[in-house]
Design a protein around this motif. Structure first.
Motif, short mmCIF file in Angstrom:
data_model
loop_
_atom_site.label_atom_id
_atom_site.label_comp_id
_atom_site.label_asym_id
_atom_site.label_seq_id
_atom_site.Cartn_x
_atom_site.Cartn_y
_atom_site.Cartn_z
N LEU A 232 43.53 32.87 51.81
CA LEU A 232 42.38 32.50 52.10
C LEU A 232 41.86 31.46 51.20
O LEU A 232 41.49 30.25 51.74
CB LEU A 232 41.09 33.51 51.89
N CYS B 163 45.05 39.09 48.61
CA CYS B 163 45.42 38.22 49.64
C CYS B 163 46.39 36.99 49.38
O CYS B 163 46.97 36.55 50.20
CB CYS B 163 44.17 37.59 50.43
N ARG C 61 37.81 35.16 46.63
CA ARG C 61 36.84 36.19 46.58
C ARG C 61 37.67 37.58 46.04
O ARG C 61 37.05 38.50 46.09
CB ARG C 61 36.18 36.54 48.01
N CYS C 62 39.06 37.64 46.06
CA CYS C 62 39.79 38.78 45.59
C CYS C 62 39.57 38.79 43.95
O CYS C 62 39.30 39.95 43.77
CB CYS C 62 41.23 38.49 45.82
#
Lengths: 405, 34
Positions: free
Chosen positions: A372, A368, A339-340
């Motif tokens: 994740l 991150c 999702r980054c």
């Protein structure tokens, strides 16, 4: 540059116990932690640290080389030199992707529990708690206390495994009592076993429409304001990896001997960093590592029977709750994995390795740094967690990095 | 907490602050978009 006998990274249960033990044994101790107060995530209300210990709150370790850590806080940065280092870096929540997991209102169960413990009220808000692990029950109890209406707790581990876990819990009376108290507090909240997340969509009035699937593949729908998810915990190992400590991959942990010594001389690990297992294991391992690092090996050895019991419980937790692929949420081609960098599953599934996913799709290259998506891909692709850690291990100011020049 | 970086905000003019690690206090100027 500041030089200290023992530097401890992480002020959760393991770090606090290690600091106390080492300091009382006469060592000079610096305890470095990113949060504003000691206690870690499990003691979010804060815990006292011995007055002899230098507690560096709000300080993050962004790089390491040899016997030096590069630390950064609000006012600046410096190199901390250590004789011995204890890694008590704790664990983070595993959040597994599924269609809709990036929508507003989908939150980490442990994160939401922390917000509630800091005073957030959820009066009348409808919540489903889903994922796996004992944290789901603890989170649900906290949310209810804050006024939330918890419609359902969905545990993805199947009934048979949970039953086996419950039967073996009698060997740990304190935990059995705690489990019964939690069940009593949640008496009117359905606890569904073998249910996994299928999808979250925008619902009515700004809420979410959540679909869960049971073991017989039947769908169950809920309209909620918040969906709290959590798929157990995984240790923070970037610093250990950067320092060259040998790691276990399943379950992920720093490889240590029984006193906490890693493969690198003078570097020890305790608590979640030495394997996920909760605060009791962290506390006793912290004491052992603190005593061992301060040279009180016999005192440390005297605590080994207690540690053995906690490590056996940790193994039971892992066997019961470590997320398994066939029980975890399904993903579709357009489910975001990273999702980054907004990388969908379809882009990653064609890659043969972590390296390829990074180089070709930028998966895990964002803020991150794969914390994740790494766990998600370990489950969905069977790739080992990324261990080729490079500096900086956390985003840092350019002026901070200049200290390495 | 302190892991994903999804909560980055600008606080009193400093960009890229992780809101989850910063205790609130009176008078903080928090901006969610730069």
């Amino acid at each position: 540059m500041t030089s200290t006998d023992i530097v401890i990274v992480g002020a959760g249960p393991a770090g606090i116990a290690a600091a106390q033990a080492a300091s009382q044994a006469g060592a000079q101790v610096v305890l470095v932690d990113a949060m504003a107060q000691a206690g870690g995530r499990v003691w979010a209300q804060g815990r006292a640290v011995d007055a002899q210990v230098t507690h560096r709150a709000g300080t993050r370790v962004v790089a390491a080389r040899g016997r030096e850590l590069l630390v950064e806080d609000a006012s600046g940065a410096e190199l901390l030199r250590f004789e011995r280092l204890i890694l008590a870096t704790g664990a983070r929540e595993i959040l597994l992707p599924f269609p809709g997991w990036t929508l507003p209102g989908v939150v980490a169960a442990g994160g939401l529990q922390l917000m509630v413990k800091s005073g957030l009220r959820l009066d009348g808000r409808r919540v489903v708690v889903a994922g796996t692990g004992p944290l789901l029950l603890a989170a649900a109890a906290s949310l209810r206390k804050a006024g939330a209406h918890v419609l359902c707790i969905a545990e993805q581990a199947p009934r048979t495994r949970i039953a086996r876990f419950a039967a073996r819990l009698v060997r740990y009376p304190d935990r059995a009592v705690q489990a019964l108290q939690l069940r009593a507090a949640l008496a009117r909240t359905p606890y569904r076993l073998g249910w996994r997340l299928a999808e979250a969509r925008h619902g009515e009035n700004g809420g979410l429409h959540v679909l869960l699937v049971d073991e017989l593949q039947r769908s169950h729908a809920f309209d909620v304001d918040l969906l709290a998810i959590g798929h157990s915990l995984t240790p923070e190992l970037q610093l250990a990896s950067l320092l060259g400590c040998a790691l276990h991959s399943d379950p992920p942990a720093v490889r240590t001997d029984e006193l906490g010594a890693s493969s690198v001389s003078g570097i020890l690990a305790a608590g979640e960093a030495a394997g996920f297992g909760g605060w009791r294991k962290a506390w006793i391992e912290g004491r052992i590592a603190g005593l061992a690092a301060a040279g009180r090996v016999d005192d440390a050895r005297a605590l080994l029977p207690q540690a053995a019991k906690e490590r056996a419980y940790a193994a039971l937790l892992h066997e019961t709750f470590a997320p398994r692929r066939d029980e975890s949420p399904s993903i579709t081609g357009d489910t975001l994995i990273c999702r980054c960098e907004d990388v969908p599953a379809a882009a990653v599934m064609s890659c043969g390795s972590w390296r390829e996913a990074r180089l070709q799709q930028r998966c895990g290259m964002g803020h991150c740094q794969g914390r994740l998506c790494g766990t998600a891909l370990a489950i969905h692709r069977g790739w080992p967690l990324p261990q080729d850690t490079r500096i900086p291990i956390l985003p840092a100011r350019a002026a901070t990095l200049a200290h390495l020049a | 907490m302190g892991v994903c970086g999804e909560c980055r905000v600008t606080v009193d003019g400093e960009a890229g602050v992780l809101a989850c690690l910063l205790p609130c206090r009176d008078g903080l100027q928090v901006r969610t978009r730069s």
